[in-house]
Design a protein around this motif. Structure first.
Motif, PDB file in Angstrom:
ATOM      1  N   MET A 143     -67.082  47.557   9.451  1.00 40.11           N
ATOM      2  CA  MET A 143     -67.261  47.692   8.002  1.00 40.11           C
ATOM      3  C   MET A 143     -68.589  48.378   7.729  1.00 40.11           C
ATOM      4  O   MET A 143     -69.508  48.280   8.535  1.00 40.11           O
ATOM      5  N   PRO A 144     -68.703  49.049   6.571  1.00 37.74           N
ATOM      6  CA  PRO A 144     -69.978  49.673   6.205  1.00 37.74           C
ATOM      7  C   PRO A 144     -71.017  48.615   5.814  1.00 37.74           C
ATOM      8  O   PRO A 144     -70.665  47.461   5.568  1.00 37.74           O
ATOM      9  N   GLU A 145     -72.242  49.010   5.742  1.00 41.35           N
ATOM     10  CA  GLU A 145     -73.388  48.175   5.365  1.00 41.35           C
ATOM     11  C   GLU A 145     -73.662  47.090   6.408  1.00 41.35           C
ATOM     12  O   GLU A 145     -74.553  47.231   7.212  1.00 41.35           O
ATOM     13  N   VAL A 146     -72.914  46.011   6.345  1.00 40.17           N
ATOM     14  CA  VAL A 146     -73.073  44.896   7.279  1.00 40.17           C
ATOM     15  C   VAL A 146     -71.730  44.694   7.975  1.00 40.17           C
ATOM     16  O   VAL A 146     -70.724  44.425   7.327  1.00 40.17           O
ATOM     17  N   ASP A 147     -71.716  44.829   9.303  1.00 34.82           N
ATOM     18  CA  ASP A 147     -70.444  44.706  10.020  1.00 34.82           C
ATOM     19  C   ASP A 147     -70.151  43.248  10.385  1.00 34.82           C
ATOM     20  O   ASP A 147     -70.951  42.348  10.120  1.00 34.82           O
ATOM     21  N   GLY A 148     -69.002  43.033  10.986  1.00 33.37           N
ATOM     22  CA  GLY A 148     -68.572  41.681  11.310  1.00 33.37           C
ATOM     23  C   GLY A 148     -69.467  40.974  12.302  1.00 33.37           C
ATOM     24  O   GLY A 148     -69.695  39.761  12.192  1.00 33.37           O
TER      25      GLY A 148
ATOM     26  N   GLY B 162     -69.365  42.993   4.831  1.00 40.62           N
ATOM     27  CA  GLY B 162     -70.143  41.886   5.360  1.00 40.62           C
ATOM     28  C   GLY B 162     -71.280  41.446   4.460  1.00 40.62           C
ATOM     29  O   GLY B 162     -71.599  40.260   4.384  1.00 40.62           O
ATOM     30  N   ALA B 163     -71.894  42.391   3.765  1.00 35.66           N
ATOM     31  CA  ALA B 163     -72.988  42.049   2.853  1.00 35.66           C
ATOM     32  C   ALA B 163     -72.482  41.116   1.745  1.00 35.66           C
ATOM     33  O   ALA B 163     -73.131  40.126   1.401  1.00 35.66           O
ATOM     34  N   LYS B 164     -71.309  41.424   1.208  1.00 40.43           N
ATOM     35  CA  LYS B 164     -70.718  40.583   0.166  1.00 40.43           C
ATOM     36  C   LYS B 164     -70.356  39.208   0.730  1.00 40.43           C
ATOM     37  O   LYS B 164     -70.532  38.186   0.061  1.00 40.43           O
ATOM     38  N   ALA B 165     -69.867  39.161   1.969  1.00 40.55           N
ATOM     39  CA  ALA B 165     -69.527  37.880   2.595  1.00 40.55           C
ATOM     40  C   ALA B 165     -70.767  37.005   2.724  1.00 40.55           C
ATOM     41  O   ALA B 165     -70.742  35.817   2.373  1.00 40.55           O
ATOM     42  N   ILE B 166     -71.859  37.585   3.201  1.00 36.50           N
ATOM     43  CA  ILE B 166     -73.104  36.826   3.342  1.00 36.50           C
ATOM     44  C   ILE B 166     -73.570  36.316   1.986  1.00 36.50           C
ATOM     45  O   ILE B 166     -74.006  35.176   1.849  1.00 36.50           O
ATOM     46  N   GLU B 167     -73.444  37.142   0.971  1.00 34.66           N
ATOM     47  CA  GLU B 167     -73.806  36.749  -0.396  1.00 34.66           C
ATOM     48  C   GLU B 167     -72.963  35.557  -0.850  1.00 34.66           C
ATOM     49  O   GLU B 167     -73.477  34.602  -1.430  1.00 34.66           O
ATOM     50  N   LEU B 168     -71.659  35.602  -0.582  1.00 30.94           N
ATOM     51  CA  LEU B 168     -70.773  34.513  -0.989  1.00 30.94           C
ATOM     52  C   LEU B 168     -71.085  33.213  -0.249  1.00 30.94           C
ATOM     53  O   LEU B 168     -70.935  32.123  -0.805  1.00 30.94           O
ATOM     54  N   PHE B 169     -71.523  33.304   1.002  1.00 30.68           N
ATOM     55  CA  PHE B 169     -71.876  32.107   1.769  1.00 30.68           C
ATOM     56  C   PHE B 169     -73.096  31.400   1.186  1.00 30.68           C
ATOM     57  O   PHE B 169     -73.283  30.208   1.415  1.00 30.68           O
ATOM     58  N   LYS B 170     -73.918  32.101   0.426  1.00 31.79           N
ATOM     59  CA  LYS B 170     -75.102  31.485  -0.175  1.00 31.79           C
ATOM     60  C   LYS B 170     -74.743  30.495  -1.267  1.00 31.79           C
ATOM     61  O   LYS B 170     -75.489  29.557  -1.528  1.00 31.79           O
ATOM     62  N   THR B 171     -73.571  30.685  -1.899  1.00 31.67           N
ATOM     63  CA  THR B 171     -73.191  29.823  -3.026  1.00 31.67           C
ATOM     64  C   THR B 171     -71.858  29.096  -2.832  1.00 31.67           C
ATOM     65  O   THR B 171     -71.433  28.364  -3.709  1.00 31.67           O
ATOM     66  N   ASN B 172     -71.202  29.327  -1.698  1.00 33.76           N
ATOM     67  CA  ASN B 172     -69.890  28.728  -1.454  1.00 33.76           C
ATOM     68  C   ASN B 172     -69.817  28.170  -0.039  1.00 33.76           C
ATOM     69  O   ASN B 172     -70.465  28.677   0.871  1.00 33.76           O
TER      70      ASN B 172
END
Length: 121
Positions: free
Chosen positions: A57-62, A36-46
């Motif tokens: 999921m680990p770190e940041v869940d759905g 989820g952390a990577k998804a949030i990161e991708l939403f910042k630029t896409n």
């Protein structure tokens, strides 16, 4: 028309299965997020038309990803694909804006049905 889709799942096997299923249903540009952390990161630029999202999921869940999308008013269809089939969780993700909740593994027919139901085709 090409759609941009993000598939977010910490399982490589699950991501590949969802991507294969999507590619059988629609002409898509697909990116992947390992959590989820990577998804949030991708939403910042896409901008994504659809997010296929696992819950556990680990770190940041759905759920946290859905909360982020809602809080930041990000326009994106979210399809939850998870093994967490509890009614309470289905209700929670729907409240947060998910268009549907599908048990793993998703198949081509179910994916097609959902895509057409929401005009993603």
């Amino acid at each position: 028309m090409n759609f941009s889709i993000l598939v977010c799942d910490d399982s490589t096997v699950a991501r590949k299965q969802v991507i294969r299923c999507l590619q059988q249903c629609i002409d898509v540009d697909i990116q992947q997020a390992v959590n989820g952390a990577k998804a949030i990161e991708l939403f910042k630029t896409n901008n994504f038309d659809l997010l296929c999202l696992d819950l556990t999921m680990p770190e940041v869940d759905g759920v946290q990803v859905l909360e982020h999308i809602k809080a930041n008013k990000i326009e994106c269809f979210v399809l939850v694909i998870s093994a967490d089939i509890q009614e309470k969780m289905k209700h929670r993700v729907t409240q947060l804006g998910a268009i549907d909740f599908v048990n793993k593994p998703i198949d081509k027919n179910r994916m097609n049905e959902i895509l057409h139901k929401f005009g993603i085709h």
